[in-house]
Design a protein around this motif. Structure first.
Motif: not given
Lengths: 152, 160
Positions: B67-84
């Motif tokens: 839930d920390r990664h939610d871009n507020s549309r129920g999907m992971a924020h792009g920044g989170l994917l790039m961080s991973f």
């Protein structure tokens, strides 16, 4: 362990840093931004110049070497360029398709990271953006990306 | 489900303080172990990653989207994917260089489809090329068999 209440603490928080006076918090609706840390934008977009974004990095944003984590800088770039994609065009919603980021210098905590971007080209369905992140006199990151206009 | 690995974390690794994940409630996916030791405070703050060594010797990293990664549309924020990507490709570069301290010089990221909160993102990083001073990495980040995100990055060996 973080709680929902703790996660929400960045939501709508006004900037405390004097250099960000008058800036507005981006995305007051929770989620990743609210958890990671508030990014602020200048509501008064100066004519002929790009809108400015500001973020104050803290200890939790660092890597093991004491520099700002690359993932955090890429997150800021995604937000600054993505905001600009919609800000500078008629697109109501746009999603990142590609983002290329170059790490020029290490960022440090406690000093504002500034972001700016501009639209290089916009077609009906794609928006090409270029931008950079700076800290003091140093450029930390240059970024280019392509955004897809949703529904187009 | 067991979180014994949290208690077993060393205090220090590679001369750096080992970070504790800020969330202790992220379940370990089946077949995986914790991707530790974690030395980056930012990574400890934003996610919990896991690793698995495959039969062919390759290593797969996994990130449960929470839930920390939610871009507020129920999907992971792009920044989170790039961080991973920065984390997983970095750990693989570190392993490929016999534990040299590597820093990201450049990363190219491509977003093929959104990743939902609750999905598991997996990558088996590939060392494309390694020179004396630079490591070229790439990875396809998948949800099941579906490639959702791709990253390639260039790493500079800062010190051995």
């Amino acid at each position: 362990m973080a709680t929902a209440a703790a996660d929400a603490r960045h939501v709508g928080v006004m900037p405390s840093h004097p250099d960000l006076t008058g800036f507005q918090p981006f995305g007051g609706n929770g989620g990743y931004h609210a958890y990671v840390g508030q990014i602020y934008f200048d509501p008064a977009k100066p004519p002929g110049a790009p809108r400015r974004f500001g973020f104050l990095p803290e200890a939790k944003h660092l890597n093991g070497g004491g520099a700002i984590h690359g993932g955090l800088l890429m997150s800021l770039a995604d937000t600054v360029l993505g905001f600009t994609a919609q800000d500078g065009t008629a697109a109501k919603a746009a999603a990142t398709v590609t983002l290329n980021t170059d790490f020029l210098a290490a960022g440090k905590p406690g000093e504002i990271v500034w972001g700016t971007a501009h639209v290089t080209r916009a077609t009906r369905s794609l928006i090409f953006i270029s931008g950079e992140l700076t800290q003091g006199e140093r450029t930390l990151m240059t970024a280019t990306g392509i955004w897809k206009v949703l529904g187009a | 489900m067991s979180f014994d690995w949290l208690a077993a974390l060393p205090a220090e690794a590679h001369g750096l303080k080992v970070q504790r994940p800020v969330r202790g409630d992220i379940a370990m996916p089946a077949g995986y172990a914790a991707a530790t030791p974690l030395v980056d405070p930012f990574e400890a703050y934003i996610f919990q990653t896991f690793r698995r060594t495959n039969a062919d010797g390759t290593v797969t990293y996994a990130l449960p989207i929470d839930d920390r990664h939610d871009n507020s549309r129920g999907m992971a924020h792009g920044g989170l994917l790039m961080s991973f990507a920065d984390s997983a490709l970095g750990m693989a570069a570190f392993a490929a260089t016999n534990s040299a301290w590597c820093v990201t010089v450049s990363q190219s990221s491509t977003f093929l489809r959104g990743v939902k909160v609750g999905e598991l993102l997996e990558v088996t990083p590939i060392v494309t090329r390694a020179t004396r001073s630079l490591i070229f990495m790439r990875g396809d980040f998948q949800v099941g068999d579906d490639v959702a995100f791709q990253a390639s990055s260039v790493w500079k060996i800062a010190r051995s």
